[in-house]
Design an enzyme around this catalytic site. Structure first.
Site, mmCIF file in Angstrom:
data_model
loop_
_atom_site.group_PDB
_atom_site.id
_atom_site.type_symbol
_atom_site.label_atom_id
_atom_site.label_comp_id
_atom_site.label_asym_id
_atom_site.label_seq_id
_atom_site.Cartn_x
_atom_site.Cartn_y
_atom_site.Cartn_z
ATOM 1 N N ARG A 137 4.614 -6.814 -8.597
ATOM 2 C CA ARG A 137 3.578 -6.700 -7.564
ATOM 3 C C ARG A 137 2.347 -7.508 -7.991
ATOM 4 O O ARG A 137 1.814 -7.323 -9.084
ATOM 5 C CB ARG A 137 3.191 -5.231 -7.366
ATOM 6 C CG ARG A 137 2.158 -5.007 -6.277
ATOM 7 C CD ARG A 137 1.839 -3.531 -6.118
ATOM 8 N NE ARG A 137 1.123 -2.992 -7.254
ATOM 9 C CZ ARG A 137 -0.174 -2.671 -7.256
ATOM 10 N NH1 ARG A 137 -0.896 -2.840 -6.159
ATOM 11 N NH2 ARG A 137 -0.742 -2.173 -8.324
ATOM 12 N N ARG A 172 -16.690 -1.060 -2.354
ATOM 13 C CA ARG A 172 -16.917 -0.940 -3.794
ATOM 14 C C ARG A 172 -18.407 -0.994 -4.111
ATOM 15 O O ARG A 172 -19.198 -1.627 -3.401
ATOM 16 C CB ARG A 172 -16.197 -2.054 -4.563
ATOM 17 C CG ARG A 172 -14.678 -1.912 -4.562
ATOM 18 C CD ARG A 172 -14.010 -2.977 -5.410
ATOM 19 N NE ARG A 172 -12.567 -2.835 -5.415
ATOM 20 C CZ ARG A 172 -11.884 -2.124 -6.307
ATOM 21 N NH1 ARG A 172 -12.535 -1.486 -7.275
ATOM 22 N NH2 ARG A 172 -10.561 -2.040 -6.243
ATOM 23 N N LYS A 214 1.028 0.157 3.509
ATOM 24 C CA LYS A 214 0.519 1.136 2.547
ATOM 25 C C LYS A 214 -0.160 2.263 3.332
ATOM 26 O O LYS A 214 -1.141 2.030 4.035
ATOM 27 C CB LYS A 214 -0.454 0.474 1.582
ATOM 28 C CG LYS A 214 0.204 -0.546 0.663
ATOM 29 C CD LYS A 214 -0.808 -1.331 -0.147
ATOM 30 C CE LYS A 214 -1.499 -0.472 -1.179
ATOM 31 N NZ LYS A 214 -2.428 -1.277 -2.015
ATOM 32 N N THR A 268 1.054 5.213 -7.460
ATOM 33 C CA THR A 268 -0.249 5.667 -7.961
ATOM 34 C C THR A 268 -0.150 6.857 -8.922
ATOM 35 O O THR A 268 0.421 7.889 -8.588
ATOM 36 C CB THR A 268 -1.240 6.034 -6.839
ATOM 37 O OG1 THR A 268 -1.110 5.133 -5.753
ATOM 38 C CG2 THR A 268 -2.666 5.966 -7.360
#
Length: 456
Positions: free
Chosen positions: A14, A56, A199, A257
């Site tokens: 990935r 962020r 996702k 995750t």
């Protein structure tokens, strides 16, 4: 290291576009291609994971210690970094939050409650403290940012993926099916044969789950952000639901995750992490994924080895079920390939034989995978792209082989490949599946299952 990871059990590499640049990712792609060129029976697929609309915090010269009960601010003014205020990279951040909202840093490593806001600053009180470092991911509990799922940067990365013929896109923060359809339309215009994995990681995606999965080629349960935007106790339930839905649609599903998070710094996993992998396998996930454990962890090879061995052990303990197939009955009754895959799986499980299938499109191998035969599915294909794609499906071992016009000759060569690599033994039986016009040497439609003994 990439080659060593593959030997330990990695099937897909990935590329996380949140980190690095195109030059560094190009080096990885080249190394993977170099590995793949060495083997007909081994493959690493390439998945490009888009950065998506991440919110962020800004850069800080050194970590800021946030203490419980203290006030701390986030501002949309760029370049601010003081002991009590830091920038965010999202101009609408102030508009997206309200007093009382819970703000999570790094999925909950630090949490704050919004007290008030001005035109450019959100004032918060620290609930759970910790060190705030540069560019930390921010979520608001129960809310998704009002940003497009595919950003300008993502489109540049997607074009990079087209140029390099990656096998999968993992699209971050998909909120509705329109995003998937837009990307697929673009790929069609580029004549790019790349599958789209959505996702599932935002609160907004859950009400639209059926349409999103229907539009996609598969899904990833991205539990980090999913657990930040939704109550954490809902994540295991959603994981199981998404896996079941994907099975019903015959689409691959990845669980991701924190699977071996402790192995970023430690050589052995926690027992809870081992159970987490086992549960994902038992629920029917096609793949389980590592992130920081291999990207920057101290023990990448050990992490892959643990994940691989736990998955194999769990698979070996699962008893095959030959009850109703995990697809809608209407599909089962109307689709000859699905019906044949079900009966081939039943036969292979009853006789305890591996399955051999010849496929140009990959569809029969996919059907077989979703019925979960207890033995390996050896999928022979004369299409390199199909070989690359099949690596993500549970139980499938894709092998490249040029097909002959003579079916018996191709079957004989396939068995020679398997015996030479000690994947099957002389004297044992195999289940051979031929369905529709998939074998390239057959023009007419034919469906049959054979059980044959491997001859020396």
């Amino acid at each position: 290291m990439i080659w060593k990871l593959a030997e330990e059990g990695m099937n897909v590499a990935r590329l996380n576009m949140s980190h690095g640049d195109h030059a560094s990712h190009q080096k990885t792609i080249d190394l993977v291609r170099e590995y793949n060129a060495q083997f007909d029976d081994k493959v690493i697929s390439i998945m490009l994971d888009t950065k998506g609309p991440e919110v962020r915090s800004g850069d800080v010269p050194q970590p800021i210690l946030l203490k419980e009960g203290h006030e701390f601010n986030f501002t949309i003014q760029r370049g601010v970094s003081t002991h009590d205020t830091v920038s965010v990279n999202y101009d609408d951040f102030v508009n997206d939050v309200e007093a009382g909202d819970i703000l999570l840093v790094d999925g909950g490593m630090i949490s704050l409650v919004v007290i008030s806001k001005t035109k450019d600053t959100v004032k918060c009180q620290v609930i759970d403290g910790g060190e705030l470092k540069s560019r930390r991911h921010l979520n608001v509990r129960g809310k998704s940012a009002n940003l497009p799922s595919i950003t300008d940067k993502d489109w540049e990365d997607i074009k990079f993926g087209v140029d390099n013929q990656v096998d999968f896109y993992a699209v971050s923060f998909v909120k509705d099916a329109k995003v998937v359809l837009e990307l697929k339309s673009y790929l069609e215009s580029c004549d790019a044969d790349i599958h789209v994995i959505v996702k599932i990681e935002s609160a907004d995606s859950i009400p639209n789950l059926h349409s999103i999965l229907s539009a996609s080629d598969g899904a990833m349960v991205a539990r980090g952000d999913l657990g930040a935007e939704l109550p954490i106790e809902d994540v295991p339930i959603l994981q199981e639901e998404i896996i079941k839905r994907c099975h019903g649609m015959q689409k691959p599903v990845i669980v991701a995750t924190n699977m071996l998070e402790s192995m970023i710094d430690h050589p052995t996993p926690t027992r809870a992490e081992v159970s987490d992998i086992a549960i994902a396998v038992r629920e029917g996930s096609d793949a389980v994924m590592l992130s920081g454990e291999t990207a920057h962890g101290k023990y990448p090879l050990k992490a892959v080895k643990v994940m691989h061995s736990v998955a194999l052990r769990m698979e070996s303990s699962l008893k095959p079920t030959n009850n109703s197939p995990p697809v809608p009955s209407s599909v089962y009754k109307s689709h000859m390939g699905v019906m044949f895959a079900f009966h081939a799986t039943t036969m292979a499980n009853t006789l305890n034989t591996p399955v051999i299938v010849f496929t140009k499109t990959g569809s029969m191998a996919v059907h077989l995978s979703h019925f979960r035969p207890s033995s390996t599915i050896f999928a022979f294909t004369n299409e390199q792209r199909v070989k690359q794609r099949l690596s993500i499906y549970q139980g499938v071992m894709p092998i490249y082989m040029d097909f002959s016009d003579d079916a018996e000759e191709s079957f004989t060569r396939a068995l020679q490949i398997l015996t030479s690599k000690k994947l099957v033994k002389e004297g044992e039986h195999v289940t051979l599946v031929q369905s529709g016009a998939q074998p390239i040497w057959r023009k007419e439609s034919s469906h049959h299952i054979q059980v044959r003994k491997v001859q020396g």
